[in-house]
Motif scaffolding. Structure first.
Motif: not given
Lengths: 872, 118
Positions: A336-343, A490-493, A809-812, A840-848
């Motif tokens: 429920f939290g995840a879909v809330g984030f998506v919305l 960015v931070s939510l994802s 990414a930092a906030i996320g 890893g996730v943060a770095t990957l995200f920044i690269l993308v």
């Protein structure tokens, strides 16, 4: 009403026109020409539209009229930019649809009261109970109008009549229906005499089975149901969707203390019962818990050796609903939290699209406000646009949710309680409607407030000012509100992505851990011997021995064995102690996993024999009792193992009822009894021939694909006993997959949501950077003209994307740090704050994100200074 | 929107209604006449905004203090105007507002020029 308004409009128009004419006539009388008089009249009168609107306001339905007008106008604007509308509606539909679907599950499973009478009064006792403790609770407790017990789920085979079929059954106390406040569809519930040992064999069936197998026969009560060769009299039919104590049951039996999954000898000592009850009116949970604790103290004094005398945590009384959803609650809230984030991310995306549009339309707004449009009108109109978008998204989302709801009952990996009740109702529809409306306001308000404050001068201001700002290094990256939205996205994802990464790592760990046996090419199934024909241990032994021989002679079979349980099919514990030490109370002894296995078990499962020998055909009931222990138990009792005193030849007391000492004949490697290896860390094996059971798991090691020999094995079993029911046929790999199921499904679902979130966030970054490149075209032209190199321009633009992604990414990462702890129970060998995953996730995200800003950055590089300087 | 014109006074909130009712005491009139009458009798000191006049007329009509009817003009029979007429309720309302206004005016005067009152 409408025609009256039309005539009133007409009337007002006529009135104002007559006024103008009177004024003009007066002006003419003053000597002005016809045309000048008309203009003068208009001038003195002022804004006719404004006057009309003010008058309509007096009439009282202005707001309605305005709403209709706003909606019409909004529809027209939206139709003019189908690309924008499609993007917005689709992302909202995804968000609203996912939220609605998950909400409908959360609503039924977690929020809606159970469908029993006064469901709030129904309670469950913490911890498992032995039959003795259940009887004492039942006899002494005064806080309840009724107390009952149920044991675990069991499979029964229905024979006679149509094709034999394996059904799900549960054993419950006689009074369960009156405690729950449920009336049977037909017949009656169980009687107390049917619940006592040796009582008549009776059964209740579910409405679904009644329809399917008995064609809804209204005279079903009194007929016979044959379960594994034994006749049961059907006393009643339970209503459809009755899910106590488990979902999807077909058959209810009574005598919960006779649960066949526990060997008869062990039943009095095993805490396998769950106790439930209904609180008396006026009795609180705390009072009931206090009473249960007192009774527990008496029980402990009377039966100090019982395994449930000293539970790890004190006996408590909890709402029944909580117990039924305990496993799934955190998973559902997480989804429920995840879909809330998506919305939220979708909202941010649409908001940023609207901001961009509002920016493009700033001239329009400036002109309209110069013409006298009130700010509230501008805001209202923009809000109408966003609410229209969100409702379109809501309708589409609802369709998505309906589609998703059809799939939910198939998500068996979640083992959803009350999944059958999940459907679209008014509550869910209302949720979707409110969500759409709130969403529309949420993403519409900021842009419309902003756009409705048009800065007339700013619109007309020269570009040079912003160019100066850009060149002097005080870079305004487009629009601050948009930047904030992108950072939020960015931070939510990032939070979602980190959650998914942790789950995936857990699944990898679970799959990667060596379970201590070889699960490949292993076929497993359950065989249950009807007690009526196999009434002695000898007959049972004979059947299984013959069976193993026959199966092993089947082509393609490398080995076969039977056992009470196999890894991944459940396990039981038993008290164990070193027989050379003074005997301890049962509940002070070590509890070890107890496994009853036939010879060939270790060879068939590929479990290494470290010392001694396997069980043999000579280890029968009349011979010396023998045991095989695993390395864990050896180290526990003889810490120096493998050096020091050799455990082989030592004696153990295994089990509860006056155990004869068993001689240790072998030591094997440790085996995981479930994927998480969450059972007792030590195991003891005893010989199947010394402890024969009417029901056993058959395991077959094959050379190739194990499913290919299923039919051959069935034939062998049927050749031995035509009526022998086989159930639960699965390869070991399938069993492992099933145990991964919930995490895997959760990883897939969360992954899906995170993927959508990632995509939306990237679109957001791309949008902001592209917008800013467009805004700075002139500045780029000057830079190029002054000799800036391509790489400098490229890095200038990429830097913007980098800063946005880095901040987000930092906030996320901080958010994920706080939020992933809810996943603790779902993770395996991964810390909820695993730094490598986070980084890893943060770095990957920044690269993308950098890749997403590269496209507009390239465009900035390609700007031709000559064209750019002429731009606009 | 404050007017820059000198010598003109903004109408006090709520006084327009009273002035309209008072104007109609002389007999039925249409919007243009009402505006002109107020302007003329105050020597153009009070400028009636049309954006306020018509909403006020419709509001008073809704409350039942005025009645409206389309009638040919007395001078030019070809033209029709929407003539507003004071109703009985309107007359009562005018009396009430007048006395309220007098009370307020004297109260304000006492604050502003206490010595003269002496």
């Amino acid at each position: 009403m409408f025609w009256r308004r039309k005539s009133r409009d007409h009337d007002l128009d006529r009135e104002l026109r007559s006024h103008l004419e009177a004024e003009a006539a007066e002006q003419r009388a003053d000597g002005l020409s016809e045309e000048d008089a008309r203009y003068a009249a208009r001038r003195t009168f002022g804004n006719t539209t404004l006057v009309e609107e003010n008058v309509r306001e007096v009439w009282g339905w202005r707001w309605l009229e305005q709403l209709a007008l706003d909606l019409r106008y909004a529809l027209r604007t939206i139709r003019k930019s189908p690309g924008f509308a499609l993007t917005a509606v689709l992302s909202l539909a995804l968000g609203i649809g996912a939220n609605t679907a998950i909400f409908s599950v959360v609503h039924v499973v977690l929020l809606k009261p159970l469908e029993y009478r006064d469901p709030d009064r129904l309670v469950n006792f913490s911890g498992g109970a032995t039959p003795v403790r259940f009887m004492e609770m039942k006899a002494s407790a005064r806080s309840f109008t009724g107390i009952g017990a149920f044991s675990g789920q069991e499979n029964v085979t229905i024979t006679g009549g149509a094709q034999p079929e394996v059904l799900k059954a549960a054993r419950v106390s006689a009074g369960f229906l009156s405690i729950l406040g449920v009336e049977p569809l037909f017949g009656r519930g169980f009687l107390p005499e049917e619940d006592s040992p040796g009582g008549p064999a009776v059964a209740m069936i579910g409405a679904e089975l009644w329809q399917r197998r008995f064609n809804g026969d209204s005279r079903i009560v009194g007929k016979t149901l044959t379960l594994g060769d034994a006749p049961y009299t059907i006393v009643g039919v339970l209503p459809a969707r009755f899910q106590f104590p488990f979902p999807d049951l077909d058959v209810w039996l009574t005598q919960p203390s006779e649960w066949p999954a526990v060997p008869p000898k062990s039943r009095p000592l095993s805490p396998f019962l769950s106790i439930f009850g209904r609180l008396k009116p006026g009795v609180s949970l705390e009072q009931a818990s206090a009473e249960a604790a007192v009774i527990q103290r008496h029980y402990k004094m009377a039966h100090p050796a019982m395994l449930d005398a000293k539970p790890k945590s004190p006996v408590r009384v909890k709402p029944l609903k909580e117990a039924l959803v305990a496993n799934i609650r955190s998973v559902l809230w997480m989804l429920f939290g995840a879909v809330g984030f998506v919305l939220l991310i979708a909202c941010a995306n649409v908001a940023s699209l609207l901001l961009a549009r509002a920016n493009a339309r700033s001239r329009e707004f400036a002109i309209r406000s110069a013409l006298g449009a009130a700010r509230s009108r501008l805001v209202g109109q923009l809000l109408a646009e966003s609410v229209l978008l969100s409702f379109a998204g809501g309708v589409l989302g609802l369709l998505l949710a309906v589609w998703a709801l059809r799939a939910i009952p198939n998500l068996t990996a979640f083992d959803l309680p009350r999944a059958g009740e999940v459907h679209l109702d008014w509550m869910v529809l209302g949720f979707a409607a409110v969500l759409s409306f709130v969403t529309g306001i949420l993403f519409g308000l900021a842009p419309s407030l902003d756009a409705s404050r048009p800065d007339l001068m700013g619109v007309l201001r020269l570009r040079s000012e912003s160019v100066n700002e850009g060149l002097s290094g005080r870079v305004r990256i487009g629009f601050t509100a948009r930047n904030m939205l992108v950072v939020g996205q960015v931070s939510l994802s990032i939070v979602l992505l980190i959650g998914v990464a942790l789950l995936i790592e857990s699944v990898i760990h679970l799959r990667g851990d060596d379970p201590g046996f070889n699960p490949a090419n292993l076929l497993t199934m359950r065989l249950s011997l009807p007690q009526s024909r196999y009434d002695t241990d000898q007959k049972e032994d004979a059947f299984f021995q013959e069976l193993i021989q026959r199966v092993e002679s089947t082509p393609g079979v490398r080995g076969a064995t039977v056992a009470m349980t196999l890894p991944m099919t459940g396990f039981a514990g038993t008290p164990v102690q070193d027989a050379s030490k003074p005997p301890l109370r049962l509940n002070e002894r070590l509890i070890a996993t107890a496994l009853v296995v036939a010879p060939g078990y270790f060879k068939t499962l590929d479990i290494p024999l470290q010392r001694g020998r396997d069980f043999s055909e000579r280890d029968i009931e009349s011979a010396q009792r023998v045991a095989i222990i695993d390395e864990g138990l050896a180290r526990r009792f003889w810490p120096a193992y493998p050096r020091g005193l050799d455990p082989i030849g030592q004696r153990l007391l295994v089990g509860g009822v006056n155990p004869k000492p068993a001689e240790i004949v072998g030591i094997v490697g440790n085996v995981h009894q479930n994927l998480e290896n969450s059972g007792w860390p030590q195991s003891v094996y005893v010989s199947f021939w010394q402890d024969p059971l009417p029901s056993a798991m058959l395991a077959i090691r094959t050379g190739g694909n194990p499913t290919r020999i299923t039919t051959l094995v069935r034939e062998q079993v049927q050749a031995l006993d035509r009526n022998e029911p086989i159930s639960d046929v699965k390869t070991m790999d399938d069993r492992i997959e099933a145990q991964l199921g919930q995490r895997r499904l959760l990883a897939v679902l969360l992954g899906l949501f995170a993927g959508v979130a990632l995509l939306l966030a990237l679109v957001g970054i791309y949008g902001v950077i592209a917008y800013s490149v467009e805004q700075r075209t002139y500045e780029m032209g000057i830079r190029r003209a002054l000799g800036a190199r391509e790489s400098e321009i490229l890095w200038l633009i990429l830097g913007q994307g980098f800063r946005l992604a880095l901040t987000g990414a930092a906030i996320g990462v901080i958010g994920a740090f706080a939020l992933t702890r809810v996943m603790r129970t779902l993770l395996f060998h991964v810390d909820t704050t695993d730094p490598l995953t986070f980084a890893g996730v943060a770095t990957l995200f920044i690269l993308v994100a950098l890749a997403a800003s590269y496209v507009p950055a390239r465009r900035a590089v390609r700007i031709d200074p000559m064209v750019a300087l002429r731009y606009e | 929107m404050p007017k820059e014109s000198s010598g003109r006074i903004e109408l006090l909130q709520g006084t327009l209604d009273m002035l309209i009712l008072r104007t109609l005491l002389f007999g039925p009139a249409h919007g243009h006449q009402i505006a002109k009458h107020i302007q003329r009798t105050t020597d153009d000191l009070l400028q009636v905004e049309h954006g306020s006049l018509y909403p006020a007329l419709h509001r008073l009509e809704r409350k039942g203090w005025l009645a409206a009817k389309w009638e040919p003009a007395s001078k030019d029979q070809k033209r029709e105007y929407k003539y507003y007429r004071l109703t009985a309720a309107g007359k009562k309302q005018l009396a009430a507002e007048e006395s309220k206004w007098k009370q307020m005016a004297s109260a304000i005067a006492r604050v502003m020029w206490p010595a003269e009152e002496g």
